[in-house]
Scaffold this motif. Structure first.
Motif, PDB file in Angstrom:
ATOM      1  N   LEU A 408       0.892  -1.338  -0.034  1.00  0.00           N
ATOM      2  CA  LEU A 408       0.165  -0.111   0.087  1.00  0.00           C
ATOM      3  C   LEU A 408       0.831   1.402  -0.019  1.00  0.00           C
ATOM      4  CD1 LEU A 408      -2.802  -0.992   2.569  1.00  0.00           C
ATOM      5  CD2 LEU A 408      -2.794  -1.307  -0.045  1.00  0.00           C
ATOM      6  N   SER A 409       1.622   1.230   0.933  1.00  0.00           N
ATOM      7  CA  SER A 409       2.900   2.465   0.995  1.00  0.00           C
ATOM      8  C   SER A 409       3.495   2.786  -0.410  1.00  0.00           C
ATOM      9  CB  SER A 409       3.678   2.348   2.045  1.00  0.00           C
ATOM     10  OG  SER A 409       4.688   1.297   1.844  1.00  0.00           O
ATOM     11  N   ILE A 410       4.017   1.864  -1.078  1.00  0.00           N
ATOM     12  CA  ILE A 410       4.562   1.843  -2.233  1.00  0.00           C
ATOM     13  C   ILE A 410       3.565   1.957  -3.498  1.00  0.00           C
ATOM     14  CG2 ILE A 410       6.187   0.986  -4.029  1.00  0.00           C
ATOM     15  CD1 ILE A 410       7.662  -0.473  -1.715  1.00  0.00           C
ATOM     16  N   ILE A 441       0.469  15.494   0.228  1.00  0.00           N
ATOM     17  CA  ILE A 441      -0.898  15.292   0.521  1.00  0.00           C
ATOM     18  C   ILE A 441      -1.982  14.388   0.118  1.00  0.00           C
ATOM     19  CG2 ILE A 441      -3.165  16.607   1.005  1.00  0.00           C
ATOM     20  CD1 ILE A 441      -1.447  19.153   1.324  1.00  0.00           C
ATOM     21  N   ALA A 442      -1.799  14.158  -1.245  1.00  0.00           N
ATOM     22  CA  ALA A 442      -2.384  13.262  -2.014  1.00  0.00           C
ATOM     23  C   ALA A 442      -1.898  11.804  -1.642  1.00  0.00           C
ATOM     24  CB  ALA A 442      -2.271  13.423  -3.533  1.00  0.00           C
ATOM     25  N   GLY A 443      -0.656  11.738  -1.697  1.00  0.00           N
ATOM     26  CA  GLY A 443      -0.124  10.580  -1.170  1.00  0.00           C
ATOM     27  C   GLY A 443      -0.509  10.046   0.303  1.00  0.00           C
ATOM     28  N   ILE A 444      -0.669  10.962   0.914  1.00  0.00           N
ATOM     29  CA  ILE A 444      -1.082  10.706   2.641  1.00  0.00           C
ATOM     30  C   ILE A 444      -2.311  10.380   2.554  1.00  0.00           C
ATOM     31  CG2 ILE A 444      -1.309  11.605   4.909  1.00  0.00           C
ATOM     32  CD1 ILE A 444       1.396  13.150   4.488  1.00  0.00           C
ATOM     33  N   VAL A 445      -3.304  11.003   2.111  1.00  0.00           N
ATOM     34  CA  VAL A 445      -4.663  10.860   2.082  1.00  0.00           C
ATOM     35  C   VAL A 445      -5.023   9.492   1.165  1.00  0.00           C
ATOM     36  CG1 VAL A 445      -6.716  11.618   1.135  1.00  0.00           C
ATOM     37  CG2 VAL A 445      -5.260  13.314   2.108  1.00  0.00           C
ATOM     38  N   SER A 446      -4.451   9.282   0.086  1.00  0.00           N
ATOM     39  CA  SER A 446      -4.782   8.125  -0.356  1.00  0.00           C
ATOM     40  C   SER A 446      -4.204   6.830   0.444  1.00  0.00           C
ATOM     41  CB  SER A 446      -4.248   7.963  -1.972  1.00  0.00           C
ATOM     42  OG  SER A 446      -2.680   8.049  -1.652  1.00  0.00           O
ATOM     43  N   LEU A 477       5.271  11.749   4.798  1.00  0.00           N
ATOM     44  CA  LEU A 477       6.341  12.692   5.040  1.00  0.00           C
ATOM     45  C   LEU A 477       7.610  12.244   5.093  1.00  0.00           C
ATOM     46  CD1 LEU A 477       5.099  14.514   8.456  1.00  0.00           C
ATOM     47  CD2 LEU A 477       5.110  15.303   6.107  1.00  0.00           C
ATOM     48  N   LEU A 478       7.901  11.008   5.160  1.00  0.00           N
ATOM     49  CA  LEU A 478       9.503  10.206   5.021  1.00  0.00           C
ATOM     50  C   LEU A 478       9.452  10.184   3.458  1.00  0.00           C
ATOM     51  CD1 LEU A 478      11.973   9.094   5.866  1.00  0.00           C
ATOM     52  CD2 LEU A 478      10.836   6.640   5.968  1.00  0.00           C
ATOM     53  N   GLU A 479       8.586   9.864   2.656  1.00  0.00           N
ATOM     54  CA  GLU A 479       8.614   9.730   1.325  1.00  0.00           C
ATOM     55  C   GLU A 479       9.055  11.078   0.558  1.00  0.00           C
ATOM     56  OE1 GLU A 479       7.800   9.874  -2.675  1.00  0.00           O
ATOM     57  OE2 GLU A 479       6.704  10.789  -1.275  1.00  0.00           O
ATOM     58  N   MET A 488      12.848   1.522   0.017  1.00  0.00           N
ATOM     59  CA  MET A 488      13.440   0.649   1.005  1.00  0.00           C
ATOM     60  C   MET A 488      12.911   0.956   2.552  1.00  0.00           C
ATOM     61  SD  MET A 488      17.558   0.501  -0.515  1.00  0.00           S
ATOM     62  CE  MET A 488      18.151  -0.206   1.114  1.00  0.00           C
ATOM     63  N   PHE A 489      12.894   2.220   2.748  1.00  0.00           N
ATOM     64  CA  PHE A 489      12.574   2.700   3.877  1.00  0.00           C
ATOM     65  C   PHE A 489      11.052   2.767   4.242  1.00  0.00           C
ATOM     66  CE2 PHE A 489      16.991   4.044   3.241  1.00  0.00           C
ATOM     67  CZ  PHE A 489      17.626   3.399   4.548  1.00  0.00           C
ATOM     68  N   VAL A 490      10.443   3.560   3.484  1.00  0.00           N
ATOM     69  CA  VAL A 490       8.760   3.973   3.714  1.00  0.00           C
ATOM     70  C   VAL A 490       8.286   2.592   4.256  1.00  0.00           C
ATOM     71  CG1 VAL A 490       6.821   4.798   2.607  1.00  0.00           C
ATOM     72  CG2 VAL A 490       9.030   5.913   2.161  1.00  0.00           C
ATOM     73  N   PRO A 491       8.257   1.381   3.289  1.00  0.00           N
ATOM     74  CA  PRO A 491       7.515   0.504   4.002  1.00  0.00           C
ATOM     75  C   PRO A 491       7.710  -0.252   5.280  1.00  0.00           C
ATOM     76  CG  PRO A 491       8.321  -0.237   1.740  1.00  0.00           C
ATOM     77  CD  PRO A 491       8.903   1.191   2.176  1.00  0.00           C
ATOM     78  N   LEU A 492       9.181  -0.144   5.729  1.00  0.00           N
ATOM     79  CA  LEU A 492       9.467  -0.407   7.024  1.00  0.00           C
ATOM     80  C   LEU A 492       8.927   0.616   8.032  1.00  0.00           C
ATOM     81  CD1 LEU A 492      13.099  -1.836   6.465  1.00  0.00           C
ATOM     82  CD2 LEU A 492      11.030  -3.269   6.632  1.00  0.00           C
ATOM     83  N   VAL A 493       9.047   1.776   7.775  1.00  0.00           N
ATOM     84  CA  VAL A 493       8.652   2.607   8.680  1.00  0.00           C
ATOM     85  C   VAL A 493       6.783   2.651   8.998  1.00  0.00           C
ATOM     86  CG1 VAL A 493       8.097   5.352   8.613  1.00  0.00           C
ATOM     87  CG2 VAL A 493      10.501   4.354   8.405  1.00  0.00           C
TER      88      VAL A 493
END
Length: 501
Positions: A408-410, A441-446, A477-479, A488-493
């Protein structure tokens, strides 16, 4: 700004720990403070010629990620407390050991050079302190786990040196800390399984794949010498020798299964033939889109960043249904995909006649500034970003949505952020970044909306809004602010912050 986001993620996980984990809380805070200090010392110096230039070092993020992921599992883990704490202390020790490399004066000492006696002294002090901490925290005084801690610590440093020597310029310090620590942790897991820890056959299949890939380079070099530089014959001989000897031997030793892994996979598929073969057909149909994406990227002049996000959408189409209806098969499929990706990259790197050059030509269309001629890592980061939460969450019934953390995050958050930011973004998040407020914002909301929707499908347990919103905001925010490889990092976070809620 990246450091502030990482600090917020660290606090989110650390504050979720109960009073019983006060020692682990202290370790997280101390490790984060030391990693931040080491990164601050190197900011603006850019002394690392062996790393990818033009971006931040990412030392803070790379050092704290694995400890946060493993600490987030304390409150909802089905594993014994000693096992969870051992994994956490192992990750913490590996991160601290690797930080020793970057805490020295890099203007006079190179990472590929010999370590000083003071470097070894610091590593020994860290090993002793964390070993005592682990023993006091768990009440487990056996020498075996302490010995494994030492092996993992030394192994992480060895992995970092090997990566730098063979693939210079292919990553940042933070990315390589994450990779070297992950390899050391998995190597320790292999050692513990040999010593008698029970393991599921699916997890053993992953071990067979990783162990077999690690043996391919020395086996290939050996056969290359025997066949007098016949690359094709040497590659085939190395692969067959591992498949016919090492793979079944490991499967029998660790999982106690007295059949070849390939035969076990066939039997596994026949347990639910309609469902599992049906998923295979569905995936093959989805992969038919690959030539279309290739033609768009090569001939139609479409922006590469949007073409690359087509793979992310493809991952969502393929893997979300599999998580909802057959997670164990997806676990196995990711293992097979990892082996295939590894073999394909070896064919490309070693330039096996007739195959290697064609793979290089195909992959070059989708490569970006983070890839190099020596190693193309983008497709690995996408695969591992989706797969690691699935592998990590195998056998758990609590928090089933965590299995989808990478997908989902990627596939949704990152893709929507790129699409909206590229087409409609106008407010840059900083003067040095191409990313925009609209895209973030679009990434966070989706991401938050997709999590809420799927959560209702996978679990009857209702979540408070903040339990989904905070992880989505932190991941978004990290992305947006990190210059590291976000896949590499966003899915783990996202996985760690979701379990911490």
């Amino acid at each position: 700004m990246e450091e502030l986001v990482v600090a917020a993620i660290t606090l989110c996980v650390a504050l979720s720990l109960s009073i019983d984990h006060i020692l682990e809380f202290s370790a997280i805070v101390a490790l984060a403070a030391w990693a931040w200090f080491v990164e601050s010392r190197q900011k603006g110096k850019n002394p690392y010629s062996s790393f990818r230039p033009g971006v931040s070092t990412g030392i803070f993020l790379g050092s704290i990620t694995w400890p946060l992921v493993l600490a987030s599992r304390f409150n909802s883990s089905l594993d014994p407390a000693s096992t969870s704490k051992f994994s956490f202390w192992s990750a913490t020790l590996c991160s601290l050991r690797l930080l020793n490399f970057f805490s020295i004066d890099t203007s006079s000492v190179t990472l590929l050079g010999q370590s000083s006696l003071f470097d070894y002294f610091k590593g020994g002090i860290a090993l002793f302190a964390l070993s005592i901490g682990f023993a006091n925290a768990t009440g487990f005084k056996d020498l075996i786990p302490i010995a494994v801690l030492a092996i993992q610590s030394c192994g992480s440093a060895s992995f970092l040196r090997a990566i730098l020597q063979n693939f210079p310029g292919c990553g940042t310090p933070g990315e390589l800390i994450l990779v070297a620590s992950g390899l050391a942790l998995y190597g320790g897991n292999l050692l513990l399984t040999i010593l008698g820890n029970p393991i599921h056959p699916l997890d053993c299949m992953l071990q067979v794949g990783v162990f077999g890939l690690s043996l391919m380079p020395p086996a290939y070099k050996c056969f290359l010498w025997l066949t007098r530089d016949s690359k094709t014959v040497s590659f085939a001989a190395a692969f067959l020798s591992i498949m016919l000897t090492i793979a079944p031997a490991w499967f029998r030793l660790v999982a106690g299964v007295h059949r070849h892994p390939v035969l076990w996979v066939v039997n596994f598929m026949l347990e639910k033939p309609l469902l599992r073969f049906g998923l295979c057909l569905y995936w093959l149909a989805a992969l038919c889109l690959l030539p279309y994406l290739y033609n768009i990227a090569k001939h139609n002049g479409a922006p590469q960043i949007l073409v690359r996000k087509g793979y992310h959408i493809l991952a969502v189409m393929m893997f979300v249904p599999a998580v909802l209806i057959e997670k164990e098969f997806l676990h196995l499929a990711f293992t097979v995909a990892l082996v295939i990706f590894g073999l394909v990259e070896m064919l490309r790197i070693w330039q096996i006649p007739h195959i290697g050059p064609r793979i290089t030509e195909f992959m070059a269309v989708f490569a970006d500034h983070r890839d190099s001629d020596k190693l193309i890592v983008s497709h690995f980061s996408l695969l591992l970003g989706c797969a690691v939460p699935v592998w990590f969450h195998h056998g758990w019934r609590l928090r089933p949505l965590a299995t989808l953390a990478g997908i989902l995050s990627i596939g949704i958050g990152d893709t929507m952020a790129s699409y909206v930011g590229y087409n409609y973004g106008s407010w840059r998040i900083s003067s040095t970044s191409k990313k925009t407020m609209e895209g973030t914002i679009a990434g966070i909301v989706s991401l938050g909306f997709s999590c809420a929707l799927i959560q209702r499908l996978v679990s009857p347990i209702c979540f408070q809004t903040y339990q989904l919103a905070i992880p989505a905001v932190l991941a978004g925010l990290l992305e947006a602010y990190t210059s590291q490889m976000d896949n590499m990092f966003v899915p783990l976070v996202f996985y760690a912050s979701f379990l911490a809620m």
